[in-house]
Design a protein around this motif. Sequence first.
Motif, short mmCIF file in Angstrom:
data_model
loop_
_atom_site.label_atom_id
_atom_site.label_comp_id
_atom_site.label_asym_id
_atom_site.label_seq_id
_atom_site.Cartn_x
_atom_site.Cartn_y
_atom_site.Cartn_z
N HIS A 199 0.84 -1.19 0.00
CA HIS A 199 0.00 0.00 0.00
C HIS A 199 0.88 1.25 0.00
O HIS A 199 2.01 1.22 0.48
N SER A 200 0.36 2.36 -0.52
CA SER A 200 1.12 3.61 -0.55
C SER A 200 1.85 3.84 0.78
O SER A 200 1.37 3.40 1.83
N PRO A 201 3.01 4.54 0.70
CA PRO A 201 3.61 5.24 -0.42
C PRO A 201 4.49 4.35 -1.28
O PRO A 201 4.64 3.15 -1.00
N VAL A 202 5.09 4.95 -2.29
CA VAL A 202 5.84 4.18 -3.28
C VAL A 202 7.06 3.49 -2.69
O VAL A 202 7.53 2.50 -3.25
N LEU A 203 7.60 3.98 -1.58
CA LEU A 203 8.74 3.30 -0.95
C LEU A 203 8.35 1.86 -0.59
O LEU A 203 9.18 0.95 -0.70
N ASN A 204 7.12 1.65 -0.15
CA ASN A 204 6.65 0.29 0.14
C ASN A 204 6.62 -0.54 -1.13
O ASN A 204 6.97 -1.73 -1.12
N ALA A 205 6.17 0.07 -2.22
CA ALA A 205 6.10 -0.67 -3.49
C ALA A 205 7.49 -1.05 -3.97
O ALA A 205 7.70 -2.17 -4.47
N ARG A 206 8.45 -0.15 -3.84
CA ARG A 206 9.81 -0.47 -4.30
C ARG A 206 10.37 -1.65 -3.53
O ARG A 206 10.99 -2.56 -4.11
N ALA A 207 10.18 -1.67 -2.21
CA ALA A 207 10.66 -2.81 -1.42
C ALA A 207 9.93 -4.08 -1.81
O ALA A 207 10.56 -5.14 -1.97
N ALA A 208 8.61 -4.01 -1.98
CA ALA A 208 7.82 -5.20 -2.32
C ALA A 208 8.20 -5.75 -3.68
O ALA A 208 8.28 -6.97 -3.87
N LEU A 209 8.41 -4.86 -4.65
CA LEU A 209 8.76 -5.32 -5.99
C LEU A 209 10.12 -6.02 -5.99
O LEU A 209 10.31 -7.05 -6.66
N ALA A 210 11.08 -5.49 -5.23
CA ALA A 210 12.39 -6.14 -5.16
C ALA A 210 12.29 -7.53 -4.54
O ALA A 210 12.85 -8.50 -5.05
N VAL A 211 11.53 -7.65 -3.45
CA VAL A 211 11.38 -8.94 -2.78
C VAL A 211 10.55 -9.89 -3.64
O VAL A 211 10.86 -11.08 -3.76
N GLY A 212 9.49 -9.37 -4.24
CA GLY A 212 8.66 -10.22 -5.09
C GLY A 212 9.44 -10.83 -6.24
O GLY A 212 9.27 -12.02 -6.56
N ARG A 213 10.33 -10.05 -6.86
CA ARG A 213 11.14 -10.58 -7.96
C ARG A 213 12.09 -11.66 -7.45
O ARG A 213 12.26 -12.70 -8.10
N ARG A 214 12.70 -11.43 -6.29
CA ARG A 214 13.66 -12.41 -5.78
C ARG A 214 12.99 -13.72 -5.41
O ARG A 214 13.55 -14.81 -5.60
N LEU A 215 11.77 -13.63 -4.85
CA LEU A 215 11.11 -14.83 -4.33
C LEU A 215 10.04 -15.39 -5.28
O LEU A 215 9.43 -16.42 -4.98
N GLY A 216 9.81 -14.73 -6.39
CA GLY A 216 8.81 -15.21 -7.34
C GLY A 216 7.38 -15.07 -6.84
O GLY A 216 6.53 -15.90 -7.14
N ILE A 217 7.11 -13.99 -6.10
CA ILE A 217 5.77 -13.74 -5.55
C ILE A 217 5.17 -12.53 -6.27
O ILE A 217 5.82 -11.48 -6.36
N PRO A 218 3.94 -12.63 -6.79
CA PRO A 218 3.34 -11.48 -7.46
C PRO A 218 3.06 -10.33 -6.49
O PRO A 218 2.80 -10.57 -5.30
N VAL A 219 3.10 -9.11 -7.00
CA VAL A 219 2.94 -7.91 -6.17
C VAL A 219 1.77 -7.07 -6.67
O VAL A 219 1.69 -6.75 -7.86
N VAL A 220 0.89 -6.74 -5.74
CA VAL A 220 -0.18 -5.76 -5.98
C VAL A 220 0.26 -4.46 -5.33
O VAL A 220 0.69 -4.46 -4.17
N TYR A 221 0.15 -3.37 -6.07
CA TYR A 221 0.47 -2.06 -5.50
C TYR A 221 -0.81 -1.24 -5.43
O TYR A 221 -1.48 -1.03 -6.44
N GLU A 222 -1.16 -0.80 -4.21
CA GLU A 222 -2.37 -0.01 -4.00
C GLU A 222 -1.99 1.45 -3.75
O GLU A 222 -1.31 1.77 -2.78
N ILE A 223 -2.48 2.33 -4.61
CA ILE A 223 -2.20 3.76 -4.49
C ILE A 223 -3.40 4.45 -3.86
O ILE A 223 -4.50 4.45 -4.41
N ASP A 274 2.43 -6.31 -10.69
CA ASP A 274 1.62 -7.31 -11.41
C ASP A 274 0.16 -6.88 -11.51
O ASP A 274 -0.54 -7.27 -12.44
N ALA A 275 -0.29 -6.08 -10.56
CA ALA A 275 -1.63 -5.49 -10.60
C ALA A 275 -1.60 -4.22 -9.77
O ALA A 275 -0.81 -4.10 -8.83
N VAL A 276 -2.47 -3.28 -10.11
CA VAL A 276 -2.56 -2.02 -9.39
C VAL A 276 -3.99 -1.83 -8.92
O VAL A 276 -4.93 -2.05 -9.68
N THR A 277 -4.14 -1.45 -7.66
CA THR A 277 -5.46 -1.05 -7.15
C THR A 277 -5.35 0.39 -6.66
O THR A 277 -4.27 0.87 -6.34
N THR A 278 -6.49 1.06 -6.61
CA THR A 278 -6.50 2.43 -6.16
C THR A 278 -7.87 2.74 -5.58
O THR A 278 -8.79 1.91 -5.66
#
Length: 401
Positions: free
Chosen positions: A102-126, A162-166
Amino acid sequence: MRILHVFDHSIPLHSGYTFRSLAILRQQRALGWETHHLTGPKQGTDEEATEAVEGLVFHRTRQPPPWTRSLPLIKDQAIVDVLARRLEAVARQIRPDVIHAHSPVLNARAALAVGRRLGIPVVYEIRAFWEDAAAAHGTFRANGARYRIARHLETMAVRQADAVTTICEGLRQDIVARGVPEGNVTVIPNAVDPEEFAHPLPPDPALKASLGLSDAVVLGFIGSFYGYEGLDLLLEAMPAIVARAPQVRLLLVGGGPEEQSLRAQAARLSLGESVIFAGRVPHQDVARYYALVDAFIYPRHPMRLTELVTPLKPLEAMAQRKPVLASDIGGHRELIQHGATGLLFPAGRPDAVADAVADWVAHPARAAALLDQAYRYVTEVRTWANSVGRYAPVYGRLARP
C-alpha cells in the motif's frame, strides 16, 4: 488465499490511512482469506518485533540508522533497504500467495524487489500519489526536482507491479495515463461499515453546554488540520456566516500542522465564541462529538491532490444521516451528487462557503430531504463488503495454482 500486506503505518496509530487498512483486513478475514501484516519504519519502532492490536498481528520494521534521517534521498533509500530486508524475512516465513503493498511508493519499491527475488506477485495499491501528498504537505516543492523524482518512481512502480489497485476513479485515470493497461487497474473505493453507524448516539447536553453550543446550530469538521482541507477558507467565511445566521457555531475537532495558524486566524478575525477548537479527542469519544453536529462541511482547496483523491469522512457523515456540504473538487464529486446526497459549492472561495452555509440554514427541509438518499447510498453501495469483494478477481488472477 494468503496475502502479506505492507503498510506505511497501522493501528494503534489513528489516521484515515489506518482506518481504511483495518476495514480491509477485517473484511478480507470475513471472506476467509489469511492476512499477514508488515509496517514500515514510520510506525516508529526501533525493533524488528511483532505487535498484536485488535486481534491482528503486525510485523514491525526497525527505523534506518540515525545518520540517514536528515538526508532526503539517502533517507528514502535507507527506508526501502530496511523494509526490503524485513519483508523478505517475513515472506520467506509466511510464503504468501500475493504481496500487497500500500502507498507510499517506498513500500512498493521494497515489495517489488522482494517479489522478484522470491517469485511472488505484487499488488500495489495507491491511495494518493507520493509526490502530490508531499507537495500538499509542503515537503516537496510542486514540480521541483524531488517532486519529479517521486513522480518517476511512482510511474515505474505502477508499470512494474503485477496489478494495481486504487481508491477512486480520478487516481485510476491518472495511472492509466502513465502507461498501465486499463485492465490492470482496479478501483477499491473508500466505504463504511453500516453496522458501525447503525445506532448513532444522541447529543450529550452536558458536552454541548461545556462547549457553548446549547442553543446553536452546529457546523462541524472532525479530522486532521491539513492545509488542503480548506479550513482557512471556512474561517474566512465565518464573519459573513454569522452576520447572516447568528445562531451558527463552528466546531473543529482534531489537530494537525495547521492548528496554530488556524487559531491565529480565528483570533485575527475576532471570531470569539463563533468558533470552538475542541482539540484532539480520544478515538472512543469521537462519536459523542459527531452527535453534536447538525451538518458537516468539507471546504477542500482545489489542487491536484484533492481533485484526484476521495476522502473518507463525508461517507461517515452520510452514514450518520448528517447533511454534507463540500467544495466541488473532483474528489468530492465522486462521492457527492449535488442536490441528491449532499450540497456542493464552488471551491476556493470564502463567499461561496458563506452562501452555502446560509442557504442550508435558511432551508433546513431541503437539506433534510437529502439524508435518506445519502444514507441509502453509503449503506447499499459504499460498503466495505462491496469494496473489498473487488480484490477477489485481482488476487485470483495472480495467485499461484
